[in-house]
Write an enzyme that holds these catalytic residues in place. Sequence first.
Site, PDB file in Angstrom:
ATOM      1  N   HIS A  79     -11.010  44.085 -29.192  1.00 47.04           N
ATOM      2  CA  HIS A  79     -10.158  44.490 -28.072  1.00 47.04           C
ATOM      3  C   HIS A  79     -10.875  44.086 -26.787  1.00 47.04           C
ATOM      4  CE1 HIS A  79      -6.501  46.396 -29.369  1.00 47.04           C
ATOM      5  NE2 HIS A  79      -7.145  47.045 -30.314  1.00 47.04           N
ATOM      6  N   ASP A 124      -6.510  48.386 -26.414  1.00 41.90           N
ATOM      7  CA  ASP A 124      -6.839  49.660 -27.071  1.00 41.90           C
ATOM      8  C   ASP A 124      -6.654  50.808 -26.087  1.00 41.90           C
ATOM      9  OD1 ASP A 124      -8.932  48.601 -25.542  1.00 41.90           O
ATOM     10  OD2 ASP A 124     -10.520  49.234 -26.905  1.00 41.90           O
ATOM     11  N   TYR A 150       5.039  32.096 -21.456  1.00 42.06           N
ATOM     12  CA  TYR A 150       5.535  33.259 -20.715  1.00 42.06           C
ATOM     13  C   TYR A 150       5.937  32.861 -19.298  1.00 42.06           C
ATOM     14  CZ  TYR A 150       3.024  35.778 -24.407  1.00 42.06           C
ATOM     15  OH  TYR A 150       2.559  36.236 -25.605  1.00 42.06           O
ATOM     16  N   GLU A 166     -14.797  54.180 -19.580  1.00 37.95           N
ATOM     17  CA  GLU A 166     -13.672  54.990 -20.084  1.00 37.95           C
ATOM     18  C   GLU A 166     -13.100  55.979 -19.068  1.00 37.95           C
ATOM     19  OE1 GLU A 166     -15.704  56.249 -23.616  1.00 37.95           O
ATOM     20  OE2 GLU A 166     -14.590  54.831 -24.863  1.00 37.95           O
TER      21      GLU A 166
END
Length: 415
Positions: free
Chosen positions: A115, A120, A318, A394
């Site tokens: 990831h 994630d 895209y 985090e």
Amino acid sequence: MKTPSELLSSVHRHLAANEPRLIGWRRDFHQHPELGNRETRTSGIVADHLDRLGLKVTTGVAHTGVVALLQGGRDGRVVGLRADMDALPITEQIDVPFRSHARTTYNGETVGVMHACGHDGHTAILMAVAEALAQHRNDLPGTVKFIFQPAEEGVPDGEDGGAAMMIREGVLDGPKPDIVMGLHLVSPVPSNQILFFKGPMLASSDVVSISLKGRQTHGARPWAGIDPIVSAAQIVLGLQTIVSRQVDVARQPSVLSVTILKGGIRHNIIPETVELGGTLRTFDESMRQDIHARIKRTAELIAASSGVQADVTVKTQYPVTFSNAELTERILPALQRAAGPENVRLGTKLMAADDFAFFGHHLPTTYFVVGCAPPDQDPAVGEPNHSPRFFVDERCLLLGARALSAAALDLLHGA
Ligand SMILES: [Zn+2]
Ligand SMILES: [Zn+2]
């Protein structure tokens, strides 16, 4: 009945109290990453979680996608929230206890899986937001549609998937969202900061493939064959002159990167073939078409100069991703409440691409960036997304969940 600000405070309290679970989900996904169209474990965990929250859950959308509806206790709009779930064929180099050791095959090659783009975190954040909003369903005006999307980074050769496939399979029907919103973790933006965008924010992306065919010969006798290796080297350099010398850089930015160069098996054999691949990023449709033609011409003519045959394709992938300016204005106070006004700023165009763009072809979309680099780290040395050393501080997870839930509530309340 709670007022909008009481509701937001209560949702934010729930998120803060459950931050360790949010981090735990992200670490679990990080340790068990799955490539696009292979997110079976991830989507299973997501679907179980949504199921336990009592949402109406649909699985198997565009292979491994999960869609869930949260019907509020009051009438209102339908707001879609999207998170992507897939990882990348990268071998992780960050030494964390939940480091990925996953390996798999991708287009016939054995690769590490990581990831390295923060998906994630996106998945964990949307699970946390779903739970916090579900706990307050009686006070919610309207409906939230949670869209857990596979394969944002692309699919293995010959497969279909991602946002476009979810749309074809009806993710925007029954009920059709009035708005779809998403976020992306980006390094090296600091993890206490949010960037918002008005208008075009992410580039279009196209896949460049060049197959070169020479004639195999002895490494000591190049004149006895046709060397596609040297031709490939010339083409790599030739392609660099398109953006730097041939297009108006002041008009819109563009990037052309060669990212694949494969050929040969032994030091004493000049191979028959070489494969080149890369990505083109643009913001303007006429520049995009013009650069396609230049790529083709540059590769074909350089190859022809030494008798190498070149087969060149540029496949559109895209479109440009837009963050609707008026919608972004409406969620701005929510982003400022979540991060503190001093930590929310207008972002400039990013050359990354995202198939979130396809949602914008059907309804208004807004998309924002949450930083994930440690705030005390010099941005100049931070590792970007897609690096094997990509690192998520985090603290960004709770911030992302606070921002996404606050913005969703404001949109449901008709801000
Ligand atoms: Zn990515
Ligand atoms: Zn990404």
